[in-house]
Design an enzyme around this catalytic site. Structure first.
Site, PDB file in Angstrom:
ATOM      1  N   ASP A  34       0.791  -1.196  -0.169  1.00  0.00           N
ATOM      2  CA  ASP A  34      -0.071  -0.073   0.060  1.00  0.00           C
ATOM      3  C   ASP A  34       0.843   1.220   0.029  1.00  0.00           C
ATOM      4  O   ASP A  34       2.213   1.282  -0.164  1.00  0.00           O
ATOM      5  CB  ASP A  34      -0.951  -0.119   1.081  1.00  0.00           C
ATOM      6  CG  ASP A  34      -0.477  -0.332   2.550  1.00  0.00           C
ATOM      7  OD1 ASP A  34       0.683   0.055   2.801  1.00  0.00           O
ATOM      8  OD2 ASP A  34      -1.080  -1.019   3.346  1.00  0.00           O
ATOM      9  N   LYS A  56      -4.510   3.435  -0.825  1.00  0.00           N
ATOM     10  CA  LYS A  56      -3.764   4.695  -0.138  1.00  0.00           C
ATOM     11  C   LYS A  56      -4.166   4.635   1.369  1.00  0.00           C
ATOM     12  O   LYS A  56      -5.178   4.076   1.746  1.00  0.00           O
ATOM     13  CB  LYS A  56      -4.523   5.812  -0.696  1.00  0.00           C
ATOM     14  CG  LYS A  56      -4.295   6.219  -1.935  1.00  0.00           C
ATOM     15  CD  LYS A  56      -4.939   7.529  -2.418  1.00  0.00           C
ATOM     16  CE  LYS A  56      -4.884   7.990  -3.889  1.00  0.00           C
ATOM     17  NZ  LYS A  56      -5.782   8.833  -4.328  1.00  0.00           N
ATOM     18  N   MET A 170      -2.949   8.632  12.053  1.00  0.00           N
ATOM     19  CA  MET A 170      -4.226   8.819  11.240  1.00  0.00           C
ATOM     20  C   MET A 170      -5.134  10.026  11.911  1.00  0.00           C
ATOM     21  O   MET A 170      -6.147   9.765  11.656  1.00  0.00           O
ATOM     22  CB  MET A 170      -4.976   7.415  11.344  1.00  0.00           C
ATOM     23  CG  MET A 170      -4.259   6.592  10.542  1.00  0.00           C
ATOM     24  SD  MET A 170      -5.125   4.895  10.767  1.00  0.00           S
ATOM     25  CE  MET A 170      -5.280   4.381  12.395  1.00  0.00           C
TER      26      MET A 170
HETATM   27  N1  SAH Z   1       1.417   0.212  10.844  1.00  0.00           N
HETATM   28  C1  SAH Z   1       1.894   1.686  10.722  1.00  0.00           C
HETATM   29  C2  SAH Z   1       0.824   2.635  11.020  1.00  0.00           C
HETATM   30  C3  SAH Z   1      -0.418   2.656   9.993  1.00  0.00           C
HETATM   31  S1  SAH Z   1      -1.669   3.759  10.425  1.00  0.00           S
HETATM   32  C4  SAH Z   1       3.078   1.894  11.479  1.00  0.00           C
HETATM   33  O1  SAH Z   1       3.369   1.111  12.501  1.00  0.00           O
HETATM   34  O2  SAH Z   1       3.768   2.725  11.389  1.00  0.00           O
HETATM   35  C5  SAH Z   1      -1.013   5.177   9.405  1.00  0.00           C
HETATM   36  C6  SAH Z   1      -0.368   6.307   9.956  1.00  0.00           C
HETATM   37  O3  SAH Z   1       0.655   6.054  10.365  1.00  0.00           O
HETATM   38  C7  SAH Z   1      -0.618   7.514   9.382  1.00  0.00           C
HETATM   39  O4  SAH Z   1      -2.029   8.145   9.029  1.00  0.00           O
HETATM   40  C8  SAH Z   1       0.322   8.328  10.061  1.00  0.00           C
HETATM   41  O5  SAH Z   1      -0.158   8.934  11.122  1.00  0.00           O
HETATM   42  C9  SAH Z   1       1.441   7.409  10.462  1.00  0.00           C
HETATM   43  N2  SAH Z   1       2.634   7.359   9.605  1.00  0.00           N
HETATM   44  C10 SAH Z   1       2.923   6.319   8.840  1.00  0.00           C
HETATM   45  N3  SAH Z   1       4.224   6.733   8.345  1.00  0.00           N
HETATM   46  C11 SAH Z   1       4.467   7.938   8.731  1.00  0.00           C
HETATM   47  C12 SAH Z   1       5.514   8.828   8.340  1.00  0.00           C
HETATM   48  N4  SAH Z   1       6.631   8.537   7.727  1.00  0.00           N
HETATM   49  N5  SAH Z   1       5.463  10.099   8.851  1.00  0.00           N
HETATM   50  C13 SAH Z   1       4.513  10.475   9.685  1.00  0.00           C
HETATM   51  N6  SAH Z   1       3.496   9.419  10.037  1.00  0.00           N
HETATM   52  C14 SAH Z   1       3.359   8.394   9.507  1.00  0.00           C
END
Ligand code: SAH
Length: 245
Positions: A34, A56, A170
């Site tokens: 994704d 997305k 999120m």
């Molecule tokens: N499984 C993922 C999180 C999924 S939820 C993890 O462990 O990181 C998706 C959310 O993660 C986004 O809405 C944002 O809030 C955060 N996120 C993921 N990558 C990010 C990044 N590079 N910078 C800032 N926020 C990020």
């Protein structure tokens, strides 16, 4: 016998991929990914590997989870090495557990491959430790994505009165609401908060403010973005190392 690897891609920086994740990516016959997985990772796949994009992050344009589950299952019927590549860690708001149950119910073997979660690594790259001796002894990772029904908050706001660091994933589109609720449960209006956009990548941008003013300062930052609330945010003044001003 097919196996599905529910694999964490890390938070953005390619080098934050684990050695194990890199191995299964190199061996994959198909990679289902994704938006949050760094596309550079796909270049590590072998010739002939099939790539399937399933949508997305935190938007309504993503495939319904049931359809993603089915895509993974169908891939496992067709191929031997199936990689389901997900941003961060597959089990931190990643729905990896649901995907694994769907596969298990249909007799497909799976493995989880943990990834470095954005919840810790993105603040870390911004110079914000989620815990720090003498500042905070615990942290929470919370979804900022609430159901639109105002009477049915999923977030137990009353639990957040403590000084725990709170990381909202999120939540950017709900930033004003989050600040409003934190003030409502008693946090000072000048309580520190940061929004970090595209953390761990060359586009990383951090905006620091207070519960009262962050909304105006940070609402137009590009996604993905996360929110950090707590006194630890102030440590960025000393610990910022990654972003050049
Ligand atoms: N499984 C993922 C999180 C999924 S939820 C993890 O462990 O990181 C998706 C959310 O993660 C986004 O809405 C944002 O809030 C955060 N996120 C993921 N990558 C990010 C990044 N590079 N910078 C800032 N926020 C990020």
């Amino acid at each position: 016998m097919a196996k599905v690897y529910l694999t964490g891609a890390g938070p953005g920086d390619f080098e934050l991929l684990t050695i194990k994740a890199l191995r299964v990516v190199k061996e994959a016959d198909v990679i289902i990914y994704d938006r949050l997985a760094n596309p550079e990772i796909l270049k590590e796949a072998k010739d002939g590997c099939e790539f399937v994009y399933v949508g997305k992050e935190d938007s309504n344009h993503t495939l319904p989870q049931e359809e993603i589950n089915e895509v993974i299952y169908q891939s496992a019927l067709k191929y031997e090495n199936v990689v389901r590549l997900k941003g961060g860690d597959p089990l931190v708001f990643g729905r990896g557990g649901e995907e694994a149950i769907y596969l298990k119910d249909r007799g497909i073997a799976f493995e989880f491959i943990p990834g470095i979660t954005s919840a810790i690594a993105v603040p870390e790259y911004a110079g914000i430790p989620v815990t720090h001796r003498g500042v905070t002894v615990s942290f929470r990772v919370v979804t900022g994505h609430e159901s639109s029904n105002k009477n049915q908050s999923q977030i137990p706001w009353e639990n957040y009165k403590s000084d725990d660091t709170i990381v909202f994933l999120m939540g950017l589109h709900r930033l004003a609401h989050i600040c409003h609720m934190l003030i409502k449960i008693g946090k000072p209006k000048d309580y520190p908060i940061a929004v970090i956009s595209r953390g761990t990548t060359p586009d990383a941008k951090t905006v620091v403010g207070t519960l009262e003013d962050i909304h105006k300062k940070a609402k137009d930052l590009p996604t993905p973005a996360l929110i950090v609330v707590g006194e630890v945010v102030k440590l960025r003044e000393q610990l910022n190392w990654f972003e050049k001003e």
